[in-house]
Motif scaffolding. Structure first.
Motif, PDB file in Angstrom:
ATOM      1  N   THR A  54       0.821  -1.207   0.079  1.00 54.10           N
ATOM      2  CA  THR A  54       0.077   0.040  -0.004  1.00 54.10           C
ATOM      3  C   THR A  54       1.046   1.282  -0.069  1.00 54.10           C
ATOM      4  O   THR A  54       0.427   2.258  -0.757  1.00 54.10           O
ATOM      5  CB  THR A  54      -0.893   0.095   0.910  1.00 54.10           C
ATOM      6  OG1 THR A  54      -0.279  -0.137   2.459  1.00 54.10           O
ATOM      7  CG2 THR A  54      -1.986  -1.239   0.972  1.00 54.10           C
ATOM      8  N   LEU A  78       0.562   0.864  -4.285  1.00 54.44           N
ATOM      9  CA  LEU A  78      -0.738   1.370  -4.635  1.00 54.44           C
ATOM     10  C   LEU A  78      -0.762   2.851  -4.485  1.00 54.44           C
ATOM     11  O   LEU A  78      -1.591   3.506  -5.265  1.00 54.44           O
ATOM     12  CB  LEU A  78      -1.825   0.587  -3.759  1.00 54.44           C
ATOM     13  CG  LEU A  78      -2.073  -0.719  -4.078  1.00 54.44           C
ATOM     14  CD1 LEU A  78      -3.309  -1.292  -3.105  1.00 54.44           C
ATOM     15  CD2 LEU A  78      -2.530  -1.046  -5.725  1.00 54.44           C
ATOM     16  N   LEU A  85      -2.254   7.840   3.454  1.00 55.92           N
ATOM     17  CA  LEU A  85      -3.042   6.692   3.673  1.00 55.92           C
ATOM     18  C   LEU A  85      -4.423   6.883   4.326  1.00 55.92           C
ATOM     19  O   LEU A  85      -5.396   5.933   4.204  1.00 55.92           O
ATOM     20  CB  LEU A  85      -2.182   5.872   4.939  1.00 55.92           C
ATOM     21  CG  LEU A  85      -2.573   4.625   5.651  1.00 55.92           C
ATOM     22  CD1 LEU A  85      -2.593   3.570   4.764  1.00 55.92           C
ATOM     23  CD2 LEU A  85      -1.711   4.376   6.633  1.00 55.92           C
ATOM     24  N   TYR A  88      -6.836   7.513   1.206  1.00 59.75           N
ATOM     25  CA  TYR A  88      -6.768   6.769  -0.093  1.00 59.75           C
ATOM     26  C   TYR A  88      -8.166   5.938  -0.287  1.00 59.75           C
ATOM     27  O   TYR A  88      -8.733   5.429   0.701  1.00 59.75           O
ATOM     28  CB  TYR A  88      -5.688   5.867   0.085  1.00 59.75           C
ATOM     29  CG  TYR A  88      -5.615   4.529  -0.912  1.00 59.75           C
ATOM     30  CD1 TYR A  88      -5.255   4.925  -2.125  1.00 59.75           C
ATOM     31  CD2 TYR A  88      -5.813   3.399  -0.482  1.00 59.75           C
ATOM     32  CE1 TYR A  88      -5.314   3.989  -2.975  1.00 59.75           C
ATOM     33  CE2 TYR A  88      -5.751   2.348  -1.455  1.00 59.75           C
ATOM     34  CZ  TYR A  88      -5.650   2.714  -2.887  1.00 59.75           C
ATOM     35  OH  TYR A  88      -5.559   1.679  -3.643  1.00 59.75           O
ATOM     36  N   PRO A  90      -9.206   2.824  -2.904  1.00 58.67           N
ATOM     37  CA  PRO A  90      -8.862   1.756  -3.774  1.00 58.67           C
ATOM     38  C   PRO A  90      -9.757   1.898  -5.010  1.00 58.67           C
ATOM     39  O   PRO A  90     -10.819   2.098  -5.198  1.00 58.67           O
ATOM     40  CB  PRO A  90      -9.069   0.401  -3.332  1.00 58.67           C
ATOM     41  CG  PRO A  90      -9.944   0.408  -2.345  1.00 58.67           C
ATOM     42  CD  PRO A  90      -9.813   1.769  -1.661  1.00 58.67           C
ATOM     43  N   ASP A  94      -7.091  -1.083  -8.566  1.00 61.28           N
ATOM     44  CA  ASP A  94      -6.128  -1.641  -7.322  1.00 61.28           C
ATOM     45  C   ASP A  94      -6.814  -2.669  -6.737  1.00 61.28           C
ATOM     46  O   ASP A  94      -5.973  -3.852  -6.441  1.00 61.28           O
ATOM     47  CB  ASP A  94      -6.237  -0.451  -6.368  1.00 61.28           C
ATOM     48  CG  ASP A  94      -5.439   0.720  -6.683  1.00 61.28           C
ATOM     49  OD1 ASP A  94      -4.673   0.821  -7.518  1.00 61.28           O
ATOM     50  OD2 ASP A  94      -5.837   1.819  -6.260  1.00 61.28           O
ATOM     51  N   TYR A 106       0.184  -4.628   3.854  1.00 62.11           N
ATOM     52  CA  TYR A 106      -0.737  -3.267   4.323  1.00 62.11           C
ATOM     53  C   TYR A 106      -0.435  -2.835   5.699  1.00 62.11           C
ATOM     54  O   TYR A 106       0.117  -3.793   6.414  1.00 62.11           O
ATOM     55  CB  TYR A 106      -2.146  -3.439   3.704  1.00 62.11           C
ATOM     56  CG  TYR A 106      -2.895  -4.214   4.764  1.00 62.11           C
ATOM     57  CD1 TYR A 106      -3.799  -3.846   5.597  1.00 62.11           C
ATOM     58  CD2 TYR A 106      -2.755  -5.696   4.629  1.00 62.11           C
ATOM     59  CE1 TYR A 106      -4.618  -4.574   6.581  1.00 62.11           C
ATOM     60  CE2 TYR A 106      -3.468  -6.233   5.451  1.00 62.11           C
ATOM     61  CZ  TYR A 106      -4.354  -6.213   6.301  1.00 62.11           C
ATOM     62  OH  TYR A 106      -5.203  -6.842   7.016  1.00 62.11           O
ATOM     63  N   ASP A 112      -7.293   1.487   6.742  1.00 58.62           N
ATOM     64  CA  ASP A 112      -7.245   0.354   5.911  1.00 58.62           C
ATOM     65  C   ASP A 112      -8.492  -0.794   5.967  1.00 58.62           C
ATOM     66  O   ASP A 112      -8.387  -1.771   5.915  1.00 58.62           O
ATOM     67  CB  ASP A 112      -5.921  -0.700   6.120  1.00 58.62           C
ATOM     68  CG  ASP A 112      -4.866   0.014   5.597  1.00 58.62           C
ATOM     69  OD1 ASP A 112      -4.617   0.782   4.467  1.00 58.62           O
ATOM     70  OD2 ASP A 112      -3.645  -0.511   5.871  1.00 58.62           O
ATOM     71  N   VAL A 115      -9.521  -2.981   3.320  1.00 58.96           N
ATOM     72  CA  VAL A 115      -8.891  -4.244   2.881  1.00 58.96           C
ATOM     73  C   VAL A 115      -9.657  -5.709   3.129  1.00 58.96           C
ATOM     74  O   VAL A 115      -9.493  -6.680   2.258  1.00 58.96           O
ATOM     75  CB  VAL A 115      -7.329  -4.235   3.652  1.00 58.96           C
ATOM     76  CG1 VAL A 115      -6.716  -5.515   3.263  1.00 58.96           C
ATOM     77  CG2 VAL A 115      -6.515  -3.049   3.306  1.00 58.96           C
TER      78      VAL A 115
END
Length: 341
Positions: A54, A78, A85, A88, A90, A94, A106, A112, A115
């Motif tokens: 990431t 990515l 971070l 972001y 995706p 991605d 990651y 995140d 994810v």
């Protein structure tokens, strides 16, 4: 307290990903361009190992561990366009890269949360996954709000259950050594033929990280200044704790805020005066208005505004220009010296 991700239509996005992957047939290689030209070329007919990271520190650590084996790997970062971070989101492309890769790395914090949905739809069921926070275990720290720091109001939301963790684990050279060893182990399990090379490269790289860590400690130990002040977000808690430094800052590291209140600015300006600080820190970015406003409200109004790079907005262009984790952390030490020496 951390930035809340905008809701993503994962059902639609993942459906597109699966359709795209299915249309590509059984070939697991990504056709997209890898950041920094790391992919190289494998022998004719040989499938390249696909690794997706990431953020930049993970990406550069993998490069160092791969060494001369990088030609057998397609390595992707990515977050390569300067989006950090915390903001972001995706794209379908991605998600496709993640779904088909062999190793995905990651951070694993609140930023995140997307994810989990991505991994549920992974096409490669043998994929290895590295979550940095999980790898560090009990050494991960909870986010903290220190005196004078501005909190975030989340109107209309119930109070969150459980602690929020500070995601910026890569800014500790001690953590970096642990993480590089862990990544090397996962990569060795994935590519047993080159396991010895990966372990050797990781050990050599960790020696460099340890040497820089010792330099940081020497600077902090001999300094009479034990407090740093940021007119900005503060993603450097792990670094500060490593060297027994106290800190004041406008916001926590994951804050969404960009404007500091009068009370926050006044408090920080008074702390600069009270402690006789010669430097007001800020993080990377084009504008440093909060730091400048703090300086304007001090008695001396002559403090140096110094940038420390948290590597949250490193771009593919930076990588192509030769940026490395070790070089950036060395520059951060030079910045720290300006306040501590």
């Amino acid at each position: 307290m951390s930035i809340k991700k905008k809701c993503l239509s994962f059902v639609t996005m993942l459906a597109l990903v699966i359709c795209f992957v299915s249309a590509c047939g059984s070939n697991g290689n990504n056709s997209g361009k890898s950041t920094g030209g790391v992919s190289g070329s494998a022998a004719s007919g040989e499938k390249k190992i696909s690794i997706v990271t990431t953020i930049f520190p993970e990406y550069d650590w993998v490069k160092q561990i791969l060494g001369d084996q990088s030609g057998n790997v397609e390595l992707t970062m990515l977050l390569d366009k300067g989006v950090d971070l915390h903001s972001y989101q995706p794209t379908a492309q991605d998600m496709m890269k993640i779904a088909t890769c062999d190793l995905f790395i990651y951070v694993g914090g609140e930023s995140d949360e997307w994810v989990e949905d991505a991994l549920k739809e992974a096409v490669n069921k043998d994929m290895k996954v590295v979550n940095l926070l999980e790898m560090l275990g009990n050494s991960v720290k909870e986010e903290e709000v220190v005196e004078g720091m501005e909190g975030e109001e989340e109107e209309g939301e119930e109070e969150e259950e459980g602690p929020e963790y500070d995601e910026h684990v890569w800014l500790s050279l001690k953590n970096a050594q642990t993480l590089c060893s862990g990544i090397a182990k996962e990569l060795s399990a994935l590519d047993t033929a080159n396991a010895g090379t990966y372990e050797k490269n990781a050990a050599a790289y960790n020696d460099k990280l340890a040497a820089l860590d010792a330099e940081y400690k020497a600077v902090a130990d001999k300094s009479s200044v034990k407090t740093i002040l940021f007119g900005d977000r503060f993603p450097f808690r792990y670094l500060a704790d490593d060297y027994d430094l106290s800190y004041y800052a406008a916001f926590v590291g994951c804050s969404a805020e960009t404007e500091a209140s009068f009370e926050t600015v006044t408090f920080l300006a008074k702390k600069v005066d009270e402690l006789g600080l010669k430097v007001i820190f800020t993080i990377e970015g084009q504008e440093h208005k909060i730091a400048e406003t703090i300086r304007e409200n001090t008695k001396e109004k002559n403090q140096e505004i110094v940038v420390m790079d948290s590597m949250q907005s490193t771009t593919s262009a930076d990588v192509e220009s030769g940026a490395t984790y070790l070089d950036i952390m060395t520059k951060n030490l030079d910045s720290l010296k300006s306040a501590l020496e």
